[in-house]
Design a protein around this motif. Structure first.
Motif, PDB file in Angstrom:
ATOM      1  N   LEU A  40       0.830  -1.209   0.000  1.00 37.02           N
ATOM      2  CA  LEU A  40       0.000   0.000   0.000  1.00 37.02           C
ATOM      3  C   LEU A  40       0.864   1.259   0.000  1.00 37.02           C
ATOM      4  O   LEU A  40       0.568   2.226  -0.710  1.00 37.02           O
ATOM      5  CB  LEU A  40      -0.921   0.003   1.225  1.00 37.02           C
ATOM      6  N   ALA A  41       1.920   1.253   0.808  1.00 36.69           N
ATOM      7  CA  ALA A  41       2.800   2.418   0.880  1.00 36.69           C
ATOM      8  C   ALA A  41       3.488   2.663  -0.462  1.00 36.69           C
ATOM      9  O   ALA A  41       3.582   3.809  -0.916  1.00 36.69           O
ATOM     10  CB  ALA A  41       3.833   2.225   1.985  1.00 36.69           C
ATOM     11  N   LEU A  42       3.946   1.600  -1.096  1.00 36.35           N
ATOM     12  CA  LEU A  42       4.608   1.758  -2.397  1.00 36.35           C
ATOM     13  C   LEU A  42       3.631   2.239  -3.465  1.00 36.35           C
ATOM     14  O   LEU A  42       3.987   3.062  -4.314  1.00 36.35           O
ATOM     15  CB  LEU A  42       5.264   0.449  -2.824  1.00 36.35           C
ATOM     16  N   ALA A  43       2.399   1.752  -3.432  1.00 40.15           N
ATOM     17  CA  ALA A  43       1.392   2.210  -4.388  1.00 40.15           C
ATOM     18  C   ALA A  43       1.101   3.697  -4.181  1.00 40.15           C
ATOM     19  O   ALA A  43       0.968   4.456  -5.147  1.00 40.15           O
ATOM     20  CB  ALA A  43       0.113   1.391  -4.253  1.00 40.15           C
ATOM     21  N   GLY A  44       1.004   4.117  -2.929  1.00 43.76           N
ATOM     22  CA  GLY A  44       0.792   5.533  -2.627  1.00 43.76           C
ATOM     23  C   GLY A  44       1.963   6.388  -3.093  1.00 43.76           C
ATOM     24  O   GLY A  44       1.779   7.452  -3.687  1.00 43.76           O
ATOM     25  N   ASN A  69      -1.668  20.487  -6.907  1.00 44.76           N
ATOM     26  CA  ASN A  69      -0.887  19.249  -6.818  1.00 44.76           C
ATOM     27  C   ASN A  69      -0.627  18.886  -5.357  1.00 44.76           C
ATOM     28  O   ASN A  69      -0.721  17.707  -4.979  1.00 44.76           O
ATOM     29  CB  ASN A  69       0.438  19.405  -7.566  1.00 44.76           C
ATOM     30  N   THR A  70      -0.311  19.871  -4.544  1.00 45.75           N
ATOM     31  CA  THR A  70      -0.080  19.622  -3.123  1.00 45.75           C
ATOM     32  C   THR A  70      -1.327  19.049  -2.467  1.00 45.75           C
ATOM     33  O   THR A  70      -1.237  18.124  -1.647  1.00 45.75           O
ATOM     34  CB  THR A  70       0.337  20.928  -2.411  1.00 45.75           C
ATOM     35  N   GLY A 125      -4.129  14.279  -0.303  1.00 46.89           N
ATOM     36  CA  GLY A 125      -5.246  13.339  -0.352  1.00 46.89           C
ATOM     37  C   GLY A 125      -4.780  11.903  -0.524  1.00 46.89           C
ATOM     38  O   GLY A 125      -5.263  10.996   0.155  1.00 46.89           O
ATOM     39  N   VAL A 126      -3.819  11.687  -1.412  1.00 48.04           N
ATOM     40  CA  VAL A 126      -3.275  10.340  -1.628  1.00 48.04           C
ATOM     41  C   VAL A 126      -2.584   9.850  -0.352  1.00 48.04           C
ATOM     42  O   VAL A 126      -2.744   8.693   0.053  1.00 48.04           O
ATOM     43  CB  VAL A 126      -2.301  10.318  -2.826  1.00 48.04           C
ATOM     44  N   THR A 136      -3.729   6.575   1.791  1.00 47.59           N
ATOM     45  CA  THR A 136      -2.761   5.507   2.023  1.00 47.59           C
ATOM     46  C   THR A 136      -2.603   5.251   3.516  1.00 47.59           C
ATOM     47  O   THR A 136      -2.595   4.096   3.959  1.00 47.59           O
ATOM     48  CB  THR A 136      -1.395   5.862   1.398  1.00 47.59           C
ATOM     49  N   SER A 137      -2.509   6.310   4.296  1.00 44.25           N
ATOM     50  CA  SER A 137      -2.377   6.164   5.747  1.00 44.25           C
ATOM     51  C   SER A 137      -3.602   5.494   6.354  1.00 44.25           C
ATOM     52  O   SER A 137      -3.473   4.636   7.243  1.00 44.25           O
ATOM     53  CB  SER A 137      -2.167   7.534   6.407  1.00 44.25           C
ATOM     54  N   GLU A 138      -4.774   5.878   5.885  1.00 48.56           N
ATOM     55  CA  GLU A 138      -6.004   5.262   6.387  1.00 48.56           C
ATOM     56  C   GLU A 138      -6.058   3.777   6.045  1.00 48.56           C
ATOM     57  O   GLU A 138      -6.455   2.958   6.875  1.00 48.56           O
ATOM     58  CB  GLU A 138      -7.230   5.971   5.816  1.00 48.56           C
TER      59      GLU A 138
END
Length: 130
Positions: free
Chosen positions: A26-30, A86-87, A92-93, A97-99
């Motif tokens: 998940l972290a890598l996808a984010g 962009n920020t 949001g991403v 990812t954290s959630e």
């Protein structure tokens, strides 16, 4: 008895290892999505800047400078707006990812807690303790 403890420890370790591998995915996808967003934004802004400076290089007199001045201001405004947007997307991403990682960890801990509670209750019943 030691075999039962070892098998439980191994099962618990495997469960946590599986969870950590999923969390890493998940972290890598984010991270991949964030990198993609940043590269896209930088590419667009560099193209816009190159176009502006190519046009600005052709200015030869004061009237040309007066004509290009509003375009420079517009470019600066667009750059600020695009980088801000962009920020916000990156944030949001990151939050999603954290959630997702948090939910994965919470599920793993709850499953482990339930398993240990069942085993303790079974052991209590087997020994006749209360």
């Amino acid at each position: 008895m030691f075999e039962q403890i070892n098998s439980q420890s191994l099962a618990l370790g495997k469960s946590y290892a599986d969870t950590f591998v999923k969390a890493q995915g998940l972290a890598l996808a984010g991270f991949e999505r964030i990198t993609e967003l940043n590269l896209k934004t930088f590419e667009e802004r560099i193209k816009a800047s190159v176009d502006f400076w190519s046009e600005a290089a052709e200015v030869r007199d004061l009237d040309g400078a007066k004509a290009i001045w509003p375009k420079g201001v517009q470019l600066a405004k667009e750059n600020a707006e695009k980088f801000y947007a962009n920020t916000q997307e990156v944030l949001g991403v990151s939050l999603k990812t954290s959630e997702a990682i948090g939910a994965l960890a919470k599920g793993s801990f709850e499953t482990t807690n339930e398993t240990i509670t069942k085993q303790v209750n079974a052991a209590k019943k087997a020994t006749g303790a209360r």
